[in-house]
Design a protein around this motif. Sequence first.
Motif, PDB file in Angstrom:
ATOM      1  N   ALA A 196       0.823  -1.209   0.000  1.00 16.14           N
ATOM      2  CA  ALA A 196       0.000   0.000   0.000  1.00 16.14           C
ATOM      3  C   ALA A 196       0.857   1.259   0.000  1.00 16.14           C
ATOM      4  O   ALA A 196       0.573   2.221  -0.715  1.00 16.14           O
ATOM      5  CB  ALA A 196      -0.939  -0.002   1.205  1.00 16.14           C
ATOM      6  N   MET A 197       1.931   1.264   0.795  1.00 20.60           N
ATOM      7  CA  MET A 197       2.797   2.448   0.860  1.00 20.60           C
ATOM      8  C   MET A 197       3.610   2.612  -0.430  1.00 20.60           C
ATOM      9  O   MET A 197       3.860   3.734  -0.881  1.00 20.60           O
ATOM     10  CB  MET A 197       3.710   2.362   2.076  1.00 20.60           C
ATOM     11  N   LEU A 198       4.029   1.513  -1.030  1.00 17.30           N
ATOM     12  CA  LEU A 198       4.735   1.602  -2.315  1.00 17.30           C
ATOM     13  C   LEU A 198       3.791   2.116  -3.401  1.00 17.30           C
ATOM     14  O   LEU A 198       4.175   2.950  -4.227  1.00 17.30           O
ATOM     15  CB  LEU A 198       5.290   0.232  -2.700  1.00 17.30           C
ATOM     16  N   ALA A 199       2.551   1.635  -3.391  1.00 17.46           N
ATOM     17  CA  ALA A 199       1.557   2.106  -4.362  1.00 17.46           C
ATOM     18  C   ALA A 199       1.281   3.586  -4.158  1.00 17.46           C
ATOM     19  O   ALA A 199       1.120   4.346  -5.122  1.00 17.46           O
ATOM     20  CB  ALA A 199       0.265   1.301  -4.224  1.00 17.46           C
ATOM     21  N   SER A 200       1.228   4.020  -2.903  1.00 16.54           N
ATOM     22  CA  SER A 200       1.014   5.428  -2.601  1.00 16.54           C
ATOM     23  C   SER A 200       2.125   6.290  -3.192  1.00 16.54           C
ATOM     24  O   SER A 200       1.879   7.368  -3.745  1.00 16.54           O
ATOM     25  CB  SER A 200       0.945   5.625  -1.077  1.00 16.54           C
ATOM     26  N   LEU A 201       3.365   5.810  -3.105  1.00 15.48           N
ATOM     27  CA  LEU A 201       4.500   6.535  -3.684  1.00 15.48           C
ATOM     28  C   LEU A 201       4.402   6.594  -5.199  1.00 15.48           C
ATOM     29  O   LEU A 201       4.691   7.632  -5.811  1.00 15.48           O
ATOM     30  CB  LEU A 201       5.814   5.856  -3.278  1.00 15.48           C
ATOM     31  N   VAL A 202       3.993   5.493  -5.825  1.00 14.73           N
ATOM     32  CA  VAL A 202       3.843   5.465  -7.284  1.00 14.73           C
ATOM     33  C   VAL A 202       2.825   6.516  -7.729  1.00 14.73           C
ATOM     34  O   VAL A 202       3.065   7.277  -8.677  1.00 14.73           O
ATOM     35  CB  VAL A 202       3.413   4.058  -7.763  1.00 14.73           C
ATOM     36  N   ILE A 203       1.694   6.567  -7.044  1.00 15.48           N
ATOM     37  CA  ILE A 203       0.643   7.528  -7.402  1.00 15.48           C
ATOM     38  C   ILE A 203       1.141   8.964  -7.240  1.00 15.48           C
ATOM     39  O   ILE A 203       0.933   9.822  -8.102  1.00 15.48           O
ATOM     40  CB  ILE A 203      -0.610   7.285  -6.537  1.00 15.48           C
ATOM     41  N   ALA A 204       1.832   9.235  -6.124  1.00 18.38           N
ATOM     42  CA  ALA A 204       2.312  10.593  -5.856  1.00 18.38           C
ATOM     43  C   ALA A 204       3.369  11.023  -6.871  1.00 18.38           C
ATOM     44  O   ALA A 204       3.310  12.138  -7.416  1.00 18.38           O
ATOM     45  CB  ALA A 204       2.870  10.679  -4.439  1.00 18.38           C
ATOM     46  N   LEU A 205       4.344  10.158  -7.134  1.00 19.92           N
ATOM     47  CA  LEU A 205       5.412  10.501  -8.078  1.00 19.92           C
ATOM     48  C   LEU A 205       4.861  10.708  -9.485  1.00 19.92           C
ATOM     49  O   LEU A 205       5.239  11.650 -10.187  1.00 19.92           O
ATOM     50  CB  LEU A 205       6.477   9.406  -8.085  1.00 19.92           C
ATOM     51  N   ASP A 206       3.960   9.822  -9.890  1.00 24.91           N
ATOM     52  CA  ASP A 206       3.364   9.945 -11.224  1.00 24.91           C
ATOM     53  C   ASP A 206       2.544  11.219 -11.335  1.00 24.91           C
ATOM     54  O   ASP A 206       2.550  11.907 -12.362  1.00 24.91           O
ATOM     55  CB  ASP A 206       2.503   8.709 -11.506  1.00 24.91           C
ATOM     56  N   PHE A 207       1.833  11.568 -10.260  1.00 22.89           N
ATOM     57  CA  PHE A 207       1.040  12.789 -10.286  1.00 22.89           C
ATOM     58  C   PHE A 207       1.941  14.008 -10.405  1.00 22.89           C
ATOM     59  O   PHE A 207       1.579  15.003 -11.034  1.00 22.89           O
ATOM     60  CB  PHE A 207       0.163  12.885  -9.032  1.00 22.89           C
ATOM     61  N   GLN A 208       3.137  13.936  -9.795  1.00 27.12           N
ATOM     62  CA  GLN A 208       4.074  15.056  -9.929  1.00 27.12           C
ATOM     63  C   GLN A 208       4.487  15.237 -11.385  1.00 27.12           C
ATOM     64  O   GLN A 208       4.563  16.365 -11.890  1.00 27.12           O
ATOM     65  CB  GLN A 208       5.308  14.810  -9.059  1.00 27.12           C
ATOM     66  N   LEU A 209       4.738  14.127 -12.064  1.00 26.63           N
ATOM     67  CA  LEU A 209       5.074  14.207 -13.492  1.00 26.63           C
ATOM     68  C   LEU A 209       3.931  14.838 -14.277  1.00 26.63           C
ATOM     69  O   LEU A 209       4.159  15.650 -15.183  1.00 26.63           O
ATOM     70  CB  LEU A 209       5.374  12.807 -14.039  1.00 26.63           C
ATOM     71  N   ALA A 210       2.698  14.464 -13.926  1.00 28.84           N
ATOM     72  CA  ALA A 210       1.536  15.023 -14.623  1.00 28.84           C
ATOM     73  C   ALA A 210       1.391  16.518 -14.346  1.00 28.84           C
ATOM     74  O   ALA A 210       1.071  17.296 -15.247  1.00 28.84           O
ATOM     75  CB  ALA A 210       0.270  14.277 -14.206  1.00 28.84           C
ATOM     76  N   LEU A 211       1.640  16.932 -13.104  1.00 27.48           N
ATOM     77  CA  LEU A 211       1.551  18.352 -12.754  1.00 27.48           C
ATOM     78  C   LEU A 211       2.555  19.174 -13.550  1.00 27.48           C
ATOM     79  O   LEU A 211       2.255  20.280 -14.012  1.00 27.48           O
ATOM     80  CB  LEU A 211       1.799  18.548 -11.259  1.00 27.48           C
TER      81      LEU A 211
END
Length: 462
Positions: free
Chosen positions: A235-250
Amino acid sequence: MNLIFQPSAVQHYLAQNIAKLRPSTTLIISSAPPSSTPTTSRTTSIKIDAPTKTDHPLQKFHSQISSHTQSIQFFTSMQHNLKTMQYGSTSFHSSYPTKSDVDQSLDIMRRTGVDHIIGVGNGAAIDLAKICHSYMTVEGKECDGVDDKNNHQQLILVPSTLGGVLASTSKHGLVLDVEEEALIVPQMNSAGTINSRNLNVLVDQKSISIPTWINQHNHLNRTSNRFNVPTITDAMLASLVIALDFQLALWSVDDLMIDEEEIILMQQHQKSLNQSLLLSISCLKHLLRDEGTNADDTILDKNNIVIDQKVKKDAIEALIHSGSLLSFGNLHSPMDLRRNISLALSSALLPKYFPHGNWMTFTASLLPGVIEGFADIDIDKYKTLRQDKESNFDLLSSSIEWMKEDMLIKNSGNIPSLSALVEGTPDVTELVQQVEDNGAFLDCEDCDSDLLELVLGFSLNR
């Protein structure tokens, strides 16, 4: 969105809103525990494993979820005397809701005059509740001409698992399209967006069930009962994936093309992103310290851990923030960014190509590829160009460095292997084409194919 994160959150909400709920009927959509024997989903070929008699930690995990869903039914129907209908408490075993689940739930709602929905249990139950509420909102507007802002129909989400927490704060729900063998977002248009005024997310830390075993996906046989249950590490690794990917999108958003309202929303997203990074990494550091850093030394049958309550609280908060960062690439909504890579890949490739494991584990396995996506990015360049106070470039840089050193090198065995979840040996180019076709089918925006290919290829071949 009305978020209540406190002990006895459901009782608190019901006490405050009973006058609003009592005149109407409420549909309770809940997930069901695995049956006593291994079965096959009624709509797919996915095997659903029941906990074995000897696997006490797994039995306890499922029992806690079942107890929580039963307690919600008791609080609403018996203690507060609400008129309720039930769906799924004995039959909804699937990892994802299907069109059949949606149709059956809507049929109950239409026949009994349901106004409010409570979704309780895992991510599948939460998604189904959101989807039914979306359809109900659209139908109400078409029949009555009622504006969404004045609609009284309440959506109450009560997660029992970490996956349920993540799903409860995301904008849409995913449905398994059996014919397309893909996860789709029904009603993904401006009319089908959930009314945030009527959305209530009730989280009680004590009621969230977490497996007590560590990440073992790289060691377990794919037929193991535990293989389909995400761990807190997943769950914590998935949370990091979502956050990092969202940064790329931003970073891909042109500041000159957005208005003041969208800028404010972007700043709110950046706050959630920063919190997701901080909390997820804090949890992982604690978990890795307790579990030991050498996965090869793990004794699978005995290595069960006691989850510290502070770590559990931080994990739940991390997923609350990460769920809000899940973007579905809705071309009909100017406020929606491109689709998250994890959503794009899972929508197009699960369960056809990756039938093993679960959504959270699948997303966690993408971490090496997403980190590689930052390899050619000059963070200092963005630091110079974007001086908005919500951005935390030092946090981002230190987070990526920690992940590279501590996760990809020292603790790589704790990251689920994407190759362990795949069926056969599909070509990466073929998979990327499937994602592009899926994006066109759903009329949503994705990142460029080069980034998709990099994330998939790097994660599959690490």
